[in-house]
Write an enzyme that holds these catalytic residues in place. Structure first.
Site, mmCIF file in Angstrom:
data_model
loop_
_atom_site.group_PDB
_atom_site.id
_atom_site.type_symbol
_atom_site.label_atom_id
_atom_site.label_comp_id
_atom_site.label_asym_id
_atom_site.label_seq_id
_atom_site.Cartn_x
_atom_site.Cartn_y
_atom_site.Cartn_z
ATOM 1 N N HIS A 59 -15.326 16.177 -16.478
ATOM 2 C CA HIS A 59 -15.084 16.361 -15.243
ATOM 3 C C HIS A 59 -16.487 16.954 -14.308
ATOM 4 C CE1 HIS A 59 -12.773 15.693 -11.544
ATOM 5 N NE2 HIS A 59 -13.110 17.085 -11.076
ATOM 6 N N GLU A 60 -16.402 18.533 -14.607
ATOM 7 C CA GLU A 60 -17.263 18.988 -14.082
ATOM 8 C C GLU A 60 -18.855 18.852 -14.135
ATOM 9 O OE1 GLU A 60 -15.562 20.751 -11.874
ATOM 10 O OE2 GLU A 60 -13.779 20.654 -12.857
ATOM 11 N N TYR A 66 -8.788 11.867 -5.792
ATOM 12 C CA TYR A 66 -9.060 11.871 -7.442
ATOM 13 C C TYR A 66 -8.876 10.640 -7.798
ATOM 14 C CZ TYR A 66 -9.831 17.002 -7.390
ATOM 15 O OH TYR A 66 -10.362 18.299 -7.441
ATOM 16 N N PRO A 86 -8.396 30.742 -10.366
ATOM 17 C CA PRO A 86 -7.345 29.711 -9.795
ATOM 18 C C PRO A 86 -7.501 28.342 -10.089
ATOM 19 C CG PRO A 86 -8.932 30.537 -8.233
ATOM 20 C CD PRO A 86 -9.580 31.315 -9.457
ATOM 21 N N LYS A 108 -2.679 25.343 -10.512
ATOM 22 C CA LYS A 108 -1.963 24.292 -11.088
ATOM 23 C C LYS A 108 -0.582 24.389 -11.702
ATOM 24 C CE LYS A 108 -2.748 20.535 -14.449
ATOM 25 N NZ LYS A 108 -3.603 20.233 -15.354
ATOM 26 N N GLU A 159 -14.510 13.530 -5.462
ATOM 27 C CA GLU A 159 -13.597 13.616 -6.593
ATOM 28 C C GLU A 159 -13.029 12.222 -7.138
ATOM 29 O OE1 GLU A 159 -13.400 16.137 -8.187
ATOM 30 O OE2 GLU A 159 -13.831 17.763 -6.425
ATOM 31 N N GLN A 174 -15.952 26.432 -2.763
ATOM 32 C CA GLN A 174 -15.228 25.033 -2.045
ATOM 33 C C GLN A 174 -13.889 25.597 -1.735
ATOM 34 O OE1 GLN A 174 -15.119 21.796 -5.094
ATOM 35 N NE2 GLN A 174 -15.206 20.481 -3.389
ATOM 36 N N HIS A 210 -19.751 15.772 -11.837
ATOM 37 C CA HIS A 210 -20.205 16.342 -10.490
ATOM 38 C C HIS A 210 -21.662 16.462 -10.340
ATOM 39 C CE1 HIS A 210 -16.362 16.656 -8.182
ATOM 40 N NE2 HIS A 210 -15.836 17.475 -9.038
ATOM 41 N N GLY A 230 -11.608 23.976 -13.031
ATOM 42 C CA GLY A 230 -12.890 24.090 -13.227
ATOM 43 C C GLY A 230 -13.586 24.063 -11.957
ATOM 44 N N MET A 231 -15.004 24.355 -11.753
ATOM 45 C CA MET A 231 -15.762 24.351 -10.562
ATOM 46 C C MET A 231 -17.132 23.924 -10.814
ATOM 47 S SD MET A 231 -15.765 24.229 -7.136
ATOM 48 C CE MET A 231 -17.318 23.812 -6.367
ATOM 49 N N GLU A 232 -17.645 22.968 -10.206
ATOM 50 C CA GLU A 232 -18.923 22.388 -10.727
ATOM 51 C C GLU A 232 -20.087 23.171 -10.170
ATOM 52 O OE1 GLU A 232 -16.702 21.201 -8.704
ATOM 53 O OE2 GLU A 232 -17.490 20.048 -6.879
ATOM 54 N N ASP A 252 -8.583 22.754 1.921
ATOM 55 C CA ASP A 252 -7.938 22.853 0.743
ATOM 56 C C ASP A 252 -6.482 22.329 0.566
ATOM 57 O OD1 ASP A 252 -10.287 24.293 -0.090
ATOM 58 O OD2 ASP A 252 -9.079 26.344 0.098
HETATM 59 N N1 BES Z 1 -14.576 20.898 -7.039
HETATM 60 C C1 BES Z 1 -13.244 20.773 -7.772
HETATM 61 C C2 BES Z 1 -12.397 22.103 -7.419
HETATM 62 C C3 BES Z 1 -11.902 22.166 -5.992
HETATM 63 C C4 BES Z 1 -11.561 21.076 -5.212
HETATM 64 C C5 BES Z 1 -12.044 23.490 -5.327
HETATM 65 C C6 BES Z 1 -11.289 21.286 -3.841
HETATM 66 C C7 BES Z 1 -11.946 23.423 -4.123
HETATM 67 C C8 BES Z 1 -11.365 22.674 -3.409
HETATM 68 C C9 BES Z 1 -13.427 20.660 -9.201
HETATM 69 O O1 BES Z 1 -14.140 19.514 -9.967
HETATM 70 C C10 BES Z 1 -11.886 20.023 -9.725
HETATM 71 O O2 BES Z 1 -11.540 18.922 -9.361
HETATM 72 N N2 BES Z 1 -11.177 20.827 -10.577
HETATM 73 C C11 BES Z 1 -9.976 20.396 -11.334
HETATM 74 C C12 BES Z 1 -9.905 19.919 -12.612
HETATM 75 C C13 BES Z 1 -10.263 18.654 -13.051
HETATM 76 C C14 BES Z 1 -10.407 18.463 -14.205
HETATM 77 C C15 BES Z 1 -9.588 17.692 -12.172
HETATM 78 C C16 BES Z 1 -8.987 21.615 -11.093
HETATM 79 O O3 BES Z 1 -9.488 22.603 -11.066
HETATM 80 O O4 BES Z 1 -7.897 21.341 -11.262
HETATM 81 ZN ZN ZN Z 2 -13.753 17.805 -9.163
#
Ligand code: BES
Ligand code: ZN
Length: 552
Positions: A273-274, A359, A244, A509, A296, A125, A277, A247-249, A351
């Protein structure tokens, strides 16, 4: 029907891939995947256009004629146009990836917990699947997939699919390509329940399993709200710290950063969260990245609902209140166009559209509807939405039309197409304590730290540190927040930890705000450059891109 997607060269309205069969060998020495993708076609016209990025195409259908690779675009990669013979049912693309593939990270043994073996993981993603699979890389094009992965012993390959037997995978439900995932490393498994478990490096497995012991209860909470979990197993894979993201679902197998293992389950809302999804995103998907909030926003809302079932309303309201506050702060610095739920990503990498808006503004819209129509009716509506659109990719317009069927006259235009929060936005109330105690949760500590004055002196930082030992905190969220404050205050006793943290942890992050704070002074900028020299080779392309932009 697939919507027009500005982030894909593919032509699904003419020719559409419906199943992908991968046969790939993993070479850590060359940092390459090499093999073939056999693509089955549900529709076939004169040509088939696939997305690729930095792929080396060796042959198509056993011959090297009949295909053309277009020039590379910075974000989109190169279209691969294949001439189809009449009646074509499938094509075979033999290819290899490049060591710089944006969707792959190759780790040296030193970057793993065990230090003995290399590690590989994918992050597809939003539009990086094309850097390791030639595919119609649009969330509106769903595929089933099977795979055979040849990895060197004693490493274990895992994918976002059912394990048929070691190294062989199958996902029978159609998913958008960004959910195809692979990881290879020294990995072991521990069951949490009949259908849930954790994969991790051996030395991490025990504490990971304890941290995530509530996973089965989370699945049950989500099922009781939104209907059966449809993906068979729900396992977690704990990645090395350079991962990086939080999490990733990935279907059947959520990928997670080890930085959420705090020892006290205080950061496990990431699992909620994951897992969420599995309904919002994996079952019903945004058809283009413009409507990313459908993934999201729903997920953030459901994450809170799962959290409420497991840990109580107070806790879920606290996190909702914190993230709403952060959203309001963030929006002050965002262009109006990026404060809308339906975002215009023309000319951009999807991205870049990732802010708190899809979100938290998305979650607040759903919270607003819940308050207006009542939980009972609104929960039933969400459940019917998932059933109605199951295994489809949809747009905001389809969401609006389906909403209006149950709630005639409901108008969410301002949420979708106007900046900021509309006047009817819910206000999430939570009373935070003001004097710290050892009984505080991680979130209360974070809230208190963030509320400290901007001009803390090193002497005051030192007092706080002696009282609460922040520099040595084993909680990544608290450590990252404290290190940010240390940079701003010029608090030198934390500098060694800062360097160690930035070299070890590659979660964007955390890393991004720390470098942003460092470059604000000349002295900090010099330190940032020295640290980045050591840290950069260990960062994922996603994190490298973010930090390169700061230090350029
Ligand atoms: N699907 C997202 C990660 C993502 C978003 C990857 C856009 C590439 C492009 C994942 O579900 C997500 O939102 N992860 C968050 C953590 C969550 C607890 C808010 C993250 O990785 O910060
Ligand atoms: Zn997410």
């Amino acid at each position: 029907m697939p919507a027009h997607d500005i982030h894909s060269y593919s032509n699904p309205l003419e020719s559409r891939v419906s199943h992908v069969e991968l046969d790939l060998a993993v070479s850590f020495r060359e940092k390459k995947l090499r093999g073939a993708a056999t693509l089955s076609l549900a529709a076939a016209g004169k040509t088939l256009v696939l997305d690729t990025r930095d792929l080396i195409i060796l042959r198509v259908n056993g011959a090297d004629s009949g295909f053309a690779l277009g020039p590379p675009d910075k974000f989109l990669g190169s279209p691969l146009t294949i001439q189809l013979p009449p009646g074509a049912r499938s094509v075979v693309v033999e290819y290899e990836t490049s060591p710089q593939a944006s969707g792959l990270q190759w780790l040296e043994p030193a970057q793993t917990a065990g230090k003995q073996h290399p590690f590989l993981f994918t992050q597809s993603q939003a539009i990086h699947a094309r850097s390791w699979i030639p595919i119609q890389d649009s969330p509106g094009v769903r595929v089933t997939y099977s795979a055979r992965i040849n990895a060197p012993l004693p490493l274990t390959p895992l994918m976002s699919a059912r394990i048929v037997r070691p190294g062989h995978f199958h996902l029978a439900h159609p998913v958008p390509p960004y959910l195809i995932a692979l990881a290879v490393g020294e990995l072991q498994f521990k069951a949490l329940s009949k259908r849930c478990g954790v994969w991790a490096e051996p030395s991490v497995l025990g504490k990971a399993a304890r941290e995530f012991e509530d996973t089965e209860k989370m699945v049950q909470a989500a099922e009781s709200l939104y209907g059966a979990y449809r993906w068979g197993r729900y396992d977690l894979l704990v990645l090395p710290p350079s991962f990086p993201l939080g999490g990733m679902e990935n279907p059947c197998l959520t990928f997670a950063t080890p930085t959420v293992i705090a020892g006290d389950k205080s950061l496990v809302s990431l699992v909620a969260h994951e897992l969420a999804h599995s309904w919002s995103g994996n079952l019903v998907t945004n058809s283009t990245w413009r409507d990313f909030w459908l993934n999201e926003g729903f997920t953030t809302y459901i994450e809170r609902r799962i959290q409420e079932v497991l840990y109580g309303r107070r806790r879920s309201e606290m996190e909702f209140a914190i993230e709403t506050g952060e959203l309001n702060e963030e929006m002050k610095g965002l262009p109006a166009a990026d404060q809308k739920l339906a975002i215009d990503l023309t000319g951009r990498d999807p991205d870049d559209g990732v802010t708190g808006v899809p979100y938290v503004k998305g979650a607040l819209l759903l919270r607003r509807l819940e308050e207006k129509y009542g939980r009972q009716r609104f929960d039933a509506w969400i459940r019917s939405y998932f059933d109605h659109f199951a295994f489809q990719s949809i747009s905001s317009d389809e969401f609006v039309a389906f909403l209006a069927k149950s709630f005639p006259g409901e108008n969410v235009d301002a949420w979708l197409h106007q900046p900021g929060l509309p006047p009817d936005a819910p206000r999430i109330q939570y009373d935070f304590g003001t004097s710290p105690t050892h009984a505080w949760s991680t979130q209360e500590w974070l809230h208190w730290l963030r509320a400290q004055p901007a001009d803390l002196t090193p002497a005051r930082m030192s007092e706080m540190d002696q009282r609460w030992d922040f520099t040595r905190s084993g909680n990544s969220e608290i450590a990252a927040q404290w290190l940010l404050m240390a940079i701003r205050a010029g608090y030198q006793p934390a500098y060694a930890r800062l360097e160690q943290f930035l070299v070890e942890v590659g979660r964007r992050k955390f890393v991004k705000p720390l470098f942003e704070a460092l470059v604000k002074t000349a002295e900090g900028k010099a330190r940032a450059e020295a640290i980045y020299k050591k840290a950069r080779p260990g960062y994922h392309p996603i994190t490298q891109t973010a930090v390169d932009a700061i230090l350029r």
